[in-house]
Design a protein around this motif. Structure first.
Motif, PDB file in Angstrom:
ATOM      1  N   SER A 144      69.669  62.747  89.591  1.00 14.27           N
ATOM      2  CA  SER A 144      70.392  62.080  88.511  1.00 14.27           C
ATOM      3  C   SER A 144      71.507  62.991  88.010  1.00 14.27           C
ATOM      4  O   SER A 144      71.568  64.185  88.342  1.00 14.27           O
ATOM      5  CB  SER A 144      69.434  61.775  87.363  1.00 14.27           C
ATOM      6  N   LEU A 145      72.367  62.446  87.181  1.00 13.53           N
ATOM      7  CA  LEU A 145      73.430  63.233  86.552  1.00 13.53           C
ATOM      8  C   LEU A 145      72.835  64.426  85.819  1.00 13.53           C
ATOM      9  O   LEU A 145      73.280  65.572  85.999  1.00 13.53           O
ATOM     10  CB  LEU A 145      74.225  62.357  85.581  1.00 13.53           C
ATOM     11  N   GLU A 146      71.818  64.171  85.020  1.00 21.04           N
ATOM     12  CA  GLU A 146      71.186  65.245  84.246  1.00 21.04           C
ATOM     13  C   GLU A 146      70.635  66.333  85.163  1.00 21.04           C
ATOM     14  O   GLU A 146      70.820  67.523  84.913  1.00 21.04           O
ATOM     15  CB  GLU A 146      70.075  64.678  83.364  1.00 21.04           C
ATOM     16  N   LEU A 191      73.497  68.408  86.539  1.00 15.71           N
ATOM     17  CA  LEU A 191      74.119  69.262  85.523  1.00 15.71           C
ATOM     18  C   LEU A 191      73.198  70.397  85.094  1.00 15.71           C
ATOM     19  O   LEU A 191      73.668  71.514  84.855  1.00 15.71           O
ATOM     20  CB  LEU A 191      74.563  68.424  84.326  1.00 15.71           C
ATOM     21  N   SER A 217      77.431  58.313  86.654  1.00 16.74           N
ATOM     22  CA  SER A 217      77.686  57.867  85.287  1.00 16.74           C
ATOM     23  C   SER A 217      78.978  57.069  85.282  1.00 16.74           C
ATOM     24  O   SER A 217      80.047  57.620  85.595  1.00 16.74           O
ATOM     25  CB  SER A 217      77.830  59.064  84.344  1.00 16.74           C
ATOM     26  N   VAL A 263      81.988  67.668  81.065  1.00 11.19           N
ATOM     27  CA  VAL A 263      80.981  67.500  80.004  1.00 11.19           C
ATOM     28  C   VAL A 263      81.021  68.657  79.017  1.00 11.19           C
ATOM     29  O   VAL A 263      80.795  68.460  77.825  1.00 11.19           O
ATOM     30  CB  VAL A 263      79.544  67.250  80.535  1.00 11.19           C
ATOM     31  N   MET A 281      78.302  63.150  73.714  1.00 11.89           N
ATOM     32  CA  MET A 281      77.158  63.253  74.625  1.00 11.89           C
ATOM     33  C   MET A 281      76.130  64.284  74.165  1.00 11.89           C
ATOM     34  O   MET A 281      75.613  65.067  74.965  1.00 11.89           O
ATOM     35  CB  MET A 281      77.635  63.533  76.051  1.00 11.89           C
ATOM     36  N   HIS A 328      73.057  64.039  73.282  1.00 12.97           N
ATOM     37  CA  HIS A 328      71.737  63.927  73.910  1.00 12.97           C
ATOM     38  C   HIS A 328      71.712  64.668  75.256  1.00 12.97           C
ATOM     39  O   HIS A 328      70.778  65.428  75.543  1.00 12.97           O
ATOM     40  CB  HIS A 328      71.338  62.463  74.093  1.00 12.97           C
ATOM     41  N   LEU A 329      72.748  64.468  76.061  1.00  8.82           N
ATOM     42  CA  LEU A 329      72.828  65.151  77.351  1.00  8.82           C
ATOM     43  C   LEU A 329      72.933  66.661  77.146  1.00  8.82           C
ATOM     44  O   LEU A 329      72.269  67.428  77.849  1.00  8.82           O
ATOM     45  CB  LEU A 329      74.029  64.645  78.157  1.00  8.82           C
ATOM     46  N   GLU A 330      73.714  67.076  76.173  1.00  5.68           N
ATOM     47  CA  GLU A 330      73.844  68.508  75.895  1.00  5.68           C
ATOM     48  C   GLU A 330      72.491  69.105  75.512  1.00  5.68           C
ATOM     49  O   GLU A 330      72.123  70.183  75.996  1.00  5.68           O
ATOM     50  CB  GLU A 330      74.855  68.745  74.770  1.00  5.68           C
ATOM     51  N   GLN A 374      69.543  67.993  76.357  1.00  7.22           N
ATOM     52  CA  GLN A 374      68.689  68.001  77.556  1.00  7.22           C
ATOM     53  C   GLN A 374      69.020  69.200  78.447  1.00  7.22           C
ATOM     54  O   GLN A 374      68.122  69.858  78.967  1.00  7.22           O
ATOM     55  CB  GLN A 374      68.862  66.703  78.350  1.00  7.22           C
ATOM     56  N   ILE A 375      70.302  69.468  78.613  1.00  2.00           N
ATOM     57  CA  ILE A 375      70.715  70.599  79.440  1.00  2.00           C
ATOM     58  C   ILE A 375      70.275  71.913  78.802  1.00  2.00           C
ATOM     59  O   ILE A 375      69.719  72.793  79.469  1.00  2.00           O
ATOM     60  CB  ILE A 375      72.236  70.565  79.688  1.00  2.00           C
TER      61      ILE A 375
END
Length: 173
Positions: A3-5, A8, A69, A148, A157, A159-161, A163-164
């Motif tokens: 996935s993207l996540e 990254l 995405s 990103v 973003m 939430h994505l930050e 998660q990373i």
């Protein structure tokens, strides 16, 4: 397929030093632009539009980014298309001045090499090898990572930050 996540996070594991990330904000766009220049090789015409190798690569890479995405894919396609437009202008200007296309490609090589020098300086700060050494997908994910990181600076973003950060760790320096 990752996935993207996942992509990254994998890339971020090699990029936690803020100085390294800053060098990537310069180096990665230079390398991407240079690749567009170096693949600006006419293949055929289609409805009075010259199709180059770079157009095909932009289409393929853009489709992959869009798969990961839709929103980021559209932004990346716009960025790559802008790079292509700049390449087209630069190519026509060079030819207008009677410089052979070999001069155009020499400029592309220079930009490419300079971009990589900047990258390796960043990885000296990081103390780690570039991500692509262990996974060639890092070459495709690098431009998305830079995008990103810029979006994170603008508060997008979150939430994505998070998660990373949770999986790759906090930034250093």
């Amino acid at each position: 397929m990752k996935s993207l996540e996942e992509h990254l996070v994998q890339y971020a594991l090699y990029h936690r030093d803020k100085r390294n990330i800053r060098t990537h904000l310069v180096g990665v766009p230079l390398i991407v632009f240079a690749v567009i220049m170096l693949t600006y090789i006419p293949l055929f015409e289609f409805s009075q539009f010259e199709v180059t190798l770079s157009v095909i690569l932009i289409g393929a890479v853009g489709a992959y980014y869009f798969y990961l995405s839709a929103w980021l894919g559209l932004i990346m396609i716009a960025i790559l298309a802008t790079g292509y437009a700049l390449t087209t202008v630069l190519s026509s200007q060079i030819m207008l001045f009677g410089v052979p296309m070999s001069g155009f490609y020499a400029i592309g090589v220079g930009i490419f090499l300079f971009g990589w020098v900047v990258q390796f300086i960043g990885h000296h700060f990081e103390g780690k090898k570039p991500a692509f050494v262990d996974d060639l997908m890092g070459l495709l994910i690098g431009p998305l990572f830079v995008l990103v990181e810029v979006l994170f600076k603008f508060g997008c973003m979150k939430h994505l930050e998070m998660q990373i950060l949770a999986q790759a760790g906090a930034y250093r320096n």
